[in-house]
Design a protein around this motif. Structure first.
Motif, PDB file in Angstrom:
ATOM      1  N   VAL A   1       7.945  40.384  61.114  1.00  0.00           N
ATOM      2  CA  VAL A   1       8.278  40.920  60.241  1.00  0.00           C
ATOM      3  C   VAL A   1       8.332  41.232  59.172  1.00  0.00           C
ATOM      4  O   VAL A   1       7.293  42.450  58.486  1.00  0.00           O
TER       5      VAL A   1
ATOM      6  N   SER B   1      17.163  39.998  60.715  1.00  0.00           N
ATOM      7  CA  SER B   1      16.596  40.366  62.388  1.00  0.00           C
ATOM      8  C   SER B   1      15.976  39.125  63.647  1.00  0.00           C
ATOM      9  O   SER B   1      16.274  38.148  63.138  1.00  0.00           O
TER      10      SER B   1
ATOM     11  N   ILE C   1      13.927  44.864  61.452  1.00  0.00           N
ATOM     12  CA  ILE C   1      14.923  44.031  60.614  1.00  0.00           C
ATOM     13  C   ILE C   1      16.376  45.418  60.884  1.00  0.00           C
ATOM     14  O   ILE C   1      16.102  46.347  61.289  1.00  0.00           O
TER      15      ILE C   1
ATOM     16  N   HIS D   1       4.845  44.496  60.219  1.00  0.00           N
ATOM     17  CA  HIS D   1       5.971  45.141  59.820  1.00  0.00           C
ATOM     18  C   HIS D   1       5.465  45.835  58.236  1.00  0.00           C
ATOM     19  O   HIS D   1       5.834  46.784  57.946  1.00  0.00           O
TER      20      HIS D   1
END
Length: 292
Positions: free
Chosen positions: A87, A80, A134, A90
């Protein structure tokens, strides 16, 4: 094993990880670490939750971690271009997503086995939304301990469409994903059953090739479910009885099971789980008379 190109995040399952979290401090100067349970209602268990790691400078973190073959059993990697906190934000909604049965439960997506079945069940549209920031997620394909040793194969889950700049995460599990998680549970149960039975009787699987072992376990567990058993303990007792008395033990005339029922007719009225436990208790207390 060669690592996937461009992999720059490491996701570790805290339950399966055999290393102490303090071992990560050797990389302290060159990595960021986030315990995904931190800041959630599961924070007291954060050492057992997903551990997300990202080198902040060029580092041997990921290659060093994967130099231990055992790490492939509890780690996955992905790439990513986003920051670790992005991240993390998420992924956190997937910790305990609602499901199609109007329930919810912890989803251990950091376990490679769970990740394999979960991600494999997604449509392309669902995968794009789930991956979000990602780009690619590499998951080692699960292999049973009785299968011949081989280099780990990777399954790659990639986002097809560009990640939106900002969008809400709708974390949920539909029926297909729940069915996939059931398959992951069955895979793990077969592995656990094999380990238990092989330790109980080291000759049980002697002379069988890997396919024969797989077939034996599948047939044994399926037959127990068809007989009406529920729960892992009852199925293990069923498998032990199969191993000792044969696959036809419930129908063999004059065999230990039907002889036991003839002498104890009330047991025929017991639900299958209680009946197999009662027969197991009888066998254990009458070892000299419970065999052909």
């Amino acid at each position: 094993m060669s690592l996937p190109e461009h992999a720059n995040f490491l996701l570790i399952d805290g339950v399966l990880n055999k290393r102490k979290l303090n071992d990560l401090h050797q990389y302290e100067a060159s990595m960021e670490v986030c315990l995904l349970y931190g800041g959630t209602r599961w924070e007291p268990l954060q050492d057992l939750g997903p551990i997300l790691m990202k080198p902040s400078t060029p580092s041997s973190l990921i290659t060093d971690w994967f130099s231990d073959p055992a790490a492939q059993k509890y780690s996955t990697v992905f790439s990513s271009a986003k920051f670790l906190n992005q991240v993390t934000d998420h992924l956190r909604p997937f910790i305990c997503p609602p499901n199609a049965l109007d329930g919810s439960g912890l989803l251990r997506f950091s376990d490679p086995l769970v990740a394999h079945y979960w991600l494999s069940s997604l449509s392309a549209e669902q995968r794009d939304q789930l991956l979000g920031p990602i780009d690619h997620w590499w998951v080692p394909l699960p292999t049973h301990s009785w299968e011949p040793p081989a280099e780990i194969a990777w399954q790659i889950f990639s986002r097809v469409n560009p990640a939106p700049s900002s969008s809400p995460v709708h974390a949920s599990l539909d029926h297909a994903q729940l069915a996939a998680l059931d398959k992951a549970h069955r895979w793990k149960f077969e592995e656990d059953a094999y380990q238990w039975l092989a330790e109980r009787d080291e000759q049980l699987f002697a002379g069988m090739d890997s396919q024969s072992i797989s077939d034996w376990l599948k047939h044994t567990i399926d037959s127990g479910l068809e007989w009406g058993l529920v729960g892992e303990k009852a199925l293990i007792i069923w498998a032990e009885t199969f191993a000792d008395l044969g696959h036809d033990f419930t129908t063999r005339p004059n065999g230990p099971y039907l002889t036991w029922l003839n002498h104890n007719p009330d047991n025929a009225c017991l639900v299958p789980v209680l009946r197999i436990k009662a027969f197991d208790h009888f066998r254990r207390s009458h070892k000299d008379t419970a065999h052909d």
